[in-house]
Write a protein that holds these residues in place. Structure first.
Motif, PDB file in Angstrom:
ATOM      1  N   THR A  45      67.049  26.057 -28.440  1.00  0.00           N
ATOM      2  CA  THR A  45      66.708  24.708 -28.003  1.00  0.00           C
ATOM      3  C   THR A  45      66.025  23.954 -29.133  1.00  0.00           C
ATOM      4  O   THR A  45      65.407  24.562 -30.008  1.00  0.00           O
ATOM      5  CB  THR A  45      65.799  24.725 -26.749  1.00  0.00           C
ATOM      6  OG1 THR A  45      65.576  23.376 -26.324  1.00  0.00           O
ATOM      7  CG2 THR A  45      64.468  25.410 -27.022  1.00  0.00           C
ATOM      8  N   THR A  46      66.165  22.658 -29.106  1.00  0.00           N
ATOM      9  CA  THR A  46      65.450  21.796 -30.052  1.00  0.00           C
ATOM     10  C   THR A  46      64.350  21.031 -29.324  1.00  0.00           C
ATOM     11  O   THR A  46      63.660  20.224 -29.923  1.00  0.00           O
ATOM     12  CB  THR A  46      66.409  20.791 -30.714  1.00  0.00           C
ATOM     13  OG1 THR A  46      67.023  19.991 -29.698  1.00  0.00           O
ATOM     14  CG2 THR A  46      67.471  21.508 -31.535  1.00  0.00           C
ATOM     15  N   ARG A  47      64.182  21.295 -28.033  1.00  0.00           N
ATOM     16  CA  ARG A  47      63.192  20.601 -27.215  1.00  0.00           C
ATOM     17  C   ARG A  47      61.952  21.464 -27.009  1.00  0.00           C
ATOM     18  O   ARG A  47      62.053  22.679 -26.842  1.00  0.00           O
ATOM     19  CB  ARG A  47      63.781  20.236 -25.863  1.00  0.00           C
ATOM     20  CG  ARG A  47      64.939  19.268 -26.003  1.00  0.00           C
ATOM     21  CD  ARG A  47      65.478  18.892 -24.668  1.00  0.00           C
ATOM     22  NE  ARG A  47      66.542  17.913 -24.843  1.00  0.00           N
ATOM     23  CZ  ARG A  47      67.159  17.347 -23.854  1.00  0.00           C
ATOM     24  NH1 ARG A  47      66.848  17.645 -22.602  1.00  0.00           N
ATOM     25  NH2 ARG A  47      68.108  16.467 -24.084  1.00  0.00           N
ATOM     26  N   ALA A  48      60.813  20.829 -26.968  1.00  0.00           N
ATOM     27  CA  ALA A  48      59.545  21.556 -26.809  1.00  0.00           C
ATOM     28  C   ALA A  48      59.481  22.330 -25.497  1.00  0.00           C
ATOM     29  O   ALA A  48      58.921  23.425 -25.443  1.00  0.00           O
ATOM     30  CB  ALA A  48      58.371  20.577 -26.894  1.00  0.00           C
ATOM     31  N   HIS A  49      60.065  21.800 -24.435  1.00  0.00           N
ATOM     32  CA  HIS A  49      59.985  22.451 -23.129  1.00  0.00           C
ATOM     33  C   HIS A  49      61.349  22.876 -22.614  1.00  0.00           C
ATOM     34  O   HIS A  49      61.515  23.114 -21.419  1.00  0.00           O
ATOM     35  CB  HIS A  49      59.300  21.522 -22.123  1.00  0.00           C
ATOM     36  CG  HIS A  49      57.904  21.161 -22.524  1.00  0.00           C
ATOM     37  ND1 HIS A  49      56.865  22.051 -22.468  1.00  0.00           N
ATOM     38  CD2 HIS A  49      57.387  20.012 -23.016  1.00  0.00           C
ATOM     39  CE1 HIS A  49      55.760  21.474 -22.895  1.00  0.00           C
ATOM     40  NE2 HIS A  49      56.048  20.221 -23.255  1.00  0.00           N
ATOM     41  N   GLY A  50      62.342  22.989 -23.493  1.00  0.00           N
ATOM     42  CA  GLY A  50      63.678  23.393 -23.075  1.00  0.00           C
ATOM     43  C   GLY A  50      63.803  24.900 -22.959  1.00  0.00           C
ATOM     44  O   GLY A  50      63.054  25.655 -23.587  1.00  0.00           O
ATOM     45  N   THR A  51      64.752  25.349 -22.142  1.00  0.00           N
ATOM     46  CA  THR A  51      64.998  26.787 -22.014  1.00  0.00           C
ATOM     47  C   THR A  51      66.120  27.252 -22.930  1.00  0.00           C
ATOM     48  O   THR A  51      66.240  28.433 -23.211  1.00  0.00           O
ATOM     49  CB  THR A  51      65.390  27.167 -20.570  1.00  0.00           C
ATOM     50  OG1 THR A  51      66.615  26.508 -20.233  1.00  0.00           O
ATOM     51  CG2 THR A  51      64.294  26.788 -19.594  1.00  0.00           C
ATOM     52  N   GLY A  52      66.969  26.329 -23.348  1.00  0.00           N
ATOM     53  CA  GLY A  52      68.096  26.712 -24.193  1.00  0.00           C
ATOM     54  C   GLY A  52      69.195  27.425 -23.429  1.00  0.00           C
ATOM     55  O   GLY A  52      70.004  28.134 -24.023  1.00  0.00           O
ATOM     56  N   VAL A  70      73.192  15.549 -32.781  1.00  0.00           N
ATOM     57  CA  VAL A  70      72.610  16.882 -32.921  1.00  0.00           C
ATOM     58  C   VAL A  70      72.402  17.150 -34.401  1.00  0.00           C
ATOM     59  O   VAL A  70      73.339  16.983 -35.192  1.00  0.00           O
ATOM     60  CB  VAL A  70      73.550  17.953 -32.313  1.00  0.00           C
ATOM     61  CG1 VAL A  70      72.994  19.342 -32.517  1.00  0.00           C
ATOM     62  CG2 VAL A  70      73.788  17.672 -30.837  1.00  0.00           C
TER      63      VAL A  70
END
Length: 84
Positions: free
Chosen positions: A43-50, A29
């Motif tokens: 979130t660090t992801r383009a399509h993540g919800t966190g 991380v």
């Protein structure tokens, strides 16, 4: 779930404490993200919800446990403690 939901072992007082550790050897991380891992919608992801780690931590704390993160040289480590 509460402390009363954990099974007791005859002859021992109350539920036994348990510790679960999940580790990986991925890229880890980023240091700038570590302080925010358990914040809802981070979130660090383009399509993540966190929401995954935020919900997991809240659920574990509601059961009287803890969820923590520890960076490793390579990868990450998450630890769950319950029944302590």
């Amino acid at each position: 779930m509460s402390h009363d939901d954990f099974e007791s072992v005859p002859g021992l007082p109350g539920p036994l404490p348990a510790r679960f550790t999940v580790e990986d050897d991925g890229p880890g991380v980023p240091e700038a993200a570590q302080a925010h891992l358990f914040e809802p919608f981070f979130t660090t992801r383009a399509h993540g919800t966190g929401l995954g780690l935020a919900i997991a931590r809240q659920s574990i704390e509601d059961a009287g446990g803890t969820l923590s993160f520890q960076p490793r040289g390579r990868g990450s480590s998450f630890e769950i403690r319950v029944g302590a």
